[in-house]
Design a protein around this motif. Sequence first.
Motif, PDB file in Angstrom:
ATOM      1  N   THR A  41       6.203  -4.593  -5.373  1.00  0.00           N
ATOM      2  CA  THR A  41       5.998  -3.257  -4.791  1.00  0.00           C
ATOM      3  C   THR A  41       5.018  -2.478  -5.658  1.00  0.00           C
ATOM      4  O   THR A  41       5.176  -2.413  -6.884  1.00  0.00           O
ATOM      5  N   ASP A  42       3.998  -1.887  -5.009  1.00  0.00           N
ATOM      6  CA  ASP A  42       3.042  -1.094  -5.792  1.00  0.00           C
ATOM      7  C   ASP A  42       2.951   0.358  -5.340  1.00  0.00           C
ATOM      8  O   ASP A  42       2.304   1.170  -5.991  1.00  0.00           O
ATOM      9  N   ILE A  43       3.606   0.710  -4.234  1.00  0.00           N
ATOM     10  CA  ILE A  43       3.626   2.103  -3.774  1.00  0.00           C
ATOM     11  C   ILE A  43       5.036   2.456  -3.306  1.00  0.00           C
ATOM     12  O   ILE A  43       5.663   1.702  -2.557  1.00  0.00           O
ATOM     13  N   VAL A  44       5.519   3.605  -3.764  1.00  0.00           N
ATOM     14  CA  VAL A  44       6.774   4.163  -3.266  1.00  0.00           C
ATOM     15  C   VAL A  44       6.462   5.521  -2.648  1.00  0.00           C
ATOM     16  O   VAL A  44       5.954   6.420  -3.320  1.00  0.00           O
ATOM     17  N   VAL A  45       6.754   5.656  -1.370  1.00  0.00           N
ATOM     18  CA  VAL A  45       6.548   6.905  -0.645  1.00  0.00           C
ATOM     19  C   VAL A  45       7.732   7.821  -0.917  1.00  0.00           C
ATOM     20  O   VAL A  45       8.889   7.444  -0.675  1.00  0.00           O
ATOM     21  N   LEU A  46       7.461   9.003  -1.422  1.00  0.00           N
ATOM     22  CA  LEU A  46       8.514   9.998  -1.661  1.00  0.00           C
ATOM     23  C   LEU A  46       8.702  10.791  -0.369  1.00  0.00           C
ATOM     24  O   LEU A  46       7.986  11.761  -0.118  1.00  0.00           O
ATOM     25  N   ALA A  47       9.655  10.369   0.440  1.00  0.00           N
ATOM     26  CA  ALA A  47       9.830  10.943   1.775  1.00  0.00           C
ATOM     27  C   ALA A  47      10.920  12.000   1.811  1.00  0.00           C
ATOM     28  O   ALA A  47      11.678  12.121   2.769  1.00  0.00           O
ATOM     29  N   CYS A  48      10.990  12.768   0.736  1.00  0.00           N
ATOM     30  CA  CYS A  48      11.865  13.939   0.660  1.00  0.00           C
ATOM     31  C   CYS A  48      11.224  14.885  -0.339  1.00  0.00           C
ATOM     32  O   CYS A  48      10.828  14.462  -1.434  1.00  0.00           O
ATOM     33  N   THR A  49      11.093  16.154   0.026  1.00  0.00           N
ATOM     34  CA  THR A  49      10.374  17.092  -0.839  1.00  0.00           C
ATOM     35  C   THR A  49      11.083  17.333  -2.166  1.00  0.00           C
ATOM     36  O   THR A  49      10.462  17.803  -3.123  1.00  0.00           O
ATOM     37  N   HIS A  50      12.373  17.017  -2.239  1.00  0.00           N
ATOM     38  CA  HIS A  50      13.071  17.159  -3.516  1.00  0.00           C
ATOM     39  C   HIS A  50      12.601  16.149  -4.557  1.00  0.00           C
ATOM     40  O   HIS A  50      12.623  16.427  -5.762  1.00  0.00           O
ATOM     41  N   TYR A  51      12.202  14.978  -4.113  1.00  0.00           N
ATOM     42  CA  TYR A  51      12.011  13.863  -5.036  1.00  0.00           C
ATOM     43  C   TYR A  51      10.889  14.057  -6.056  1.00  0.00           C
ATOM     44  O   TYR A  51      11.028  13.596  -7.197  1.00  0.00           O
ATOM     45  N   PRO A  52       9.756  14.699  -5.715  1.00  0.00           N
ATOM     46  CA  PRO A  52       8.710  14.851  -6.733  1.00  0.00           C
ATOM     47  C   PRO A  52       9.171  15.580  -7.995  1.00  0.00           C
ATOM     48  O   PRO A  52       8.571  15.375  -9.065  1.00  0.00           O
ATOM     49  N   PHE A  53      10.205  16.399  -7.899  1.00  0.00           N
ATOM     50  CA  PHE A  53      10.702  17.069  -9.091  1.00  0.00           C
ATOM     51  C   PHE A  53      11.269  16.067 -10.097  1.00  0.00           C
ATOM     52  O   PHE A  53      11.376  16.366 -11.295  1.00  0.00           O
ATOM     53  N   LEU A  54      11.647  14.884  -9.618  1.00  0.00           N
ATOM     54  CA  LEU A  54      12.187  13.848 -10.496  1.00  0.00           C
ATOM     55  C   LEU A  54      11.159  12.764 -10.818  1.00  0.00           C
ATOM     56  O   LEU A  54      11.519  11.718 -11.372  1.00  0.00           O
ATOM     57  N   ALA A  55       9.893  12.999 -10.478  1.00  0.00           N
ATOM     58  CA  ALA A  55       8.881  11.948 -10.618  1.00  0.00           C
ATOM     59  C   ALA A  55       8.796  11.417 -12.039  1.00  0.00           C
ATOM     60  O   ALA A  55       8.681  10.197 -12.250  1.00  0.00           O
ATOM     61  N   ASN A  56       8.860  12.287 -13.024  1.00  0.00           N
ATOM     62  CA  ASN A  56       8.771  11.826 -14.412  1.00  0.00           C
ATOM     63  C   ASN A  56       9.953  10.942 -14.785  1.00  0.00           C
ATOM     64  O   ASN A  56       9.795   9.933 -15.496  1.00  0.00           O
ATOM     65  N   ARG A  57      11.142  11.305 -14.302  1.00  0.00           N
ATOM     66  CA  ARG A  57      12.324  10.475 -14.575  1.00  0.00           C
ATOM     67  C   ARG A  57      12.231   9.145 -13.826  1.00  0.00           C
ATOM     68  O   ARG A  57      12.654   8.106 -14.335  1.00  0.00           O
ATOM     69  N   MET A  58      11.660   9.172 -12.638  1.00  0.00           N
ATOM     70  CA  MET A  58      11.483   7.928 -11.889  1.00  0.00           C
ATOM     71  C   MET A  58      10.519   7.000 -12.613  1.00  0.00           C
ATOM     72  O   MET A  58      10.762   5.794 -12.735  1.00  0.00           O
ATOM     73  N   ARG A  59       9.407   7.550 -13.090  1.00  0.00           N
ATOM     74  CA  ARG A  59       8.444   6.720 -13.825  1.00  0.00           C
ATOM     75  C   ARG A  59       9.102   6.102 -15.068  1.00  0.00           C
ATOM     76  O   ARG A  59       8.853   4.950 -15.415  1.00  0.00           O
ATOM     77  N   LYS A  60       9.930   6.897 -15.724  1.00  0.00           N
ATOM     78  CA  LYS A  60      10.563   6.429 -16.961  1.00  0.00           C
ATOM     79  C   LYS A  60      11.569   5.314 -16.695  1.00  0.00           C
ATOM     80  O   LYS A  60      11.701   4.381 -17.503  1.00  0.00           O
ATOM     81  N   THR A  61      12.278   5.383 -15.595  1.00  0.00           N
ATOM     82  CA  THR A  61      13.364   4.432 -15.335  1.00  0.00           C
ATOM     83  C   THR A  61      12.949   3.291 -14.411  1.00  0.00           C
ATOM     84  O   THR A  61      13.738   2.383 -14.177  1.00  0.00           O
ATOM     85  N   ALA A  62      11.720   3.323 -13.884  1.00  0.00           N
ATOM     86  CA  ALA A  62      11.251   2.270 -12.981  1.00  0.00           C
ATOM     87  C   ALA A  62      11.049   0.963 -13.748  1.00  0.00           C
ATOM     88  O   ALA A  62      10.632   0.975 -14.911  1.00  0.00           O
ATOM     89  N   PRO A  63      11.319  -0.189 -13.107  1.00  0.00           N
ATOM     90  CA  PRO A  63      11.137  -1.472 -13.792  1.00  0.00           C
ATOM     91  C   PRO A  63       9.678  -1.850 -14.006  1.00  0.00           C
ATOM     92  O   PRO A  63       9.384  -2.668 -14.886  1.00  0.00           O
ATOM     93  N   TRP A  64       8.759  -1.273 -13.212  1.00  0.00           N
ATOM     94  CA  TRP A  64       7.322  -1.463 -13.435  1.00  0.00           C
ATOM     95  C   TRP A  64       6.573  -0.285 -12.819  1.00  0.00           C
ATOM     96  O   TRP A  64       7.112   0.424 -11.967  1.00  0.00           O
ATOM     97  N   PRO A  65       5.324  -0.063 -13.219  1.00  0.00           N
ATOM     98  CA  PRO A  65       4.579   1.097 -12.699  1.00  0.00           C
ATOM     99  C   PRO A  65       4.236   0.932 -11.220  1.00  0.00           C
ATOM    100  O   PRO A  65       3.874  -0.155 -10.763  1.00  0.00           O
ATOM    101  N   VAL A  66       4.370   2.022 -10.486  1.00  0.00           N
ATOM    102  CA  VAL A  66       3.962   2.075  -9.081  1.00  0.00           C
ATOM    103  C   VAL A  66       3.257   3.409  -8.840  1.00  0.00           C
ATOM    104  O   VAL A  66       3.311   4.320  -9.660  1.00  0.00           O
ATOM    105  N   ASP A  67       2.617   3.510  -7.692  1.00  0.00           N
ATOM    106  CA  ASP A  67       2.024   4.775  -7.252  1.00  0.00           C
ATOM    107  C   ASP A  67       3.088   5.516  -6.451  1.00  0.00           C
ATOM    108  O   ASP A  67       3.540   5.042  -5.407  1.00  0.00           O
TER     109      ASP A  67
END
Length: 266
Positions: free
Chosen positions: A182-208
């Motif tokens: 997987t190389d792209i994750v669509v954030l399909a809820c407006t709440h989710y971008p507020f957690l983007a930094n935490r998502m990047r930190k906890t993701a198993p590999w980098p994605v867009d």
Amino acid sequence: MAEAPILMFDSGVGGLTVLREARVLIPDRRFVYVADDAGFPYGAWEEPALRAHILELFAGLLDRFRPEISVIACNTASTLVISDLRQRFPGHPFVGMVPAIKPAAERTRSGLVSVLATPGTVKRQYTRDLIHQWATKCHVRLVGSQNLALLAETYMRDGFVDEEAVRAEIAPCFVEQNGQRTDIVVLACTHYPFLANRMRKTAPWPVDWLDPAEAIARRALSLLRHETGLAKSHNDGQLDLAVFTSGRPDESIRRLMQGFGLIVQA
């Protein structure tokens, strides 16, 4: 005479991600941000009841604020009720949010795309139709998160979040298939971008991480009248408002709204 405001609607604080982008693109307009905290979270509702609830809310909101346009800064509400709103209030422009499946399909290199959304958005036929229309050449995984919007609300209120809880919610987004990831994750809820930094930190590999907020703001800009031009002062000094349907936002939410330059209206 004061210019009509832009009304921005969400179930909670997630729509602030769209407001942030809209203010950059539309600095001359006043905003009224409406948080339906009395109805949050929308995932707990049956669809007919939620549809009726939102339509009834807008009957009052449009009469009260007389906005020039309304932005439904909520994927769950948009995919459920945007057509009904346009039918119920003909002539009033509504800007909706739908999962950014088309741009994801255009950008992916691996062909593996995930759509991270609320369970309601995931199960809706509207979302599946977008995949059929724009992403038939991709493998699209739909991930319905029960808790991520609540985690984002907690993070915005309190300034911290359980990173392991975030990791658990996003884990199903990451797929390995035929040597591709997987190389792209669509954030399909407006709440989710507020957690983007935490998502990047906890993701198993980098994605867009694809956030549609700017695209929605651009769509709103395109629908506005522009007789006055951008040189006009910010709506003659009138303040942007935050309105909560419960009428009882707690002190942490009031501070958050003030941090976004919004005056909480009783």
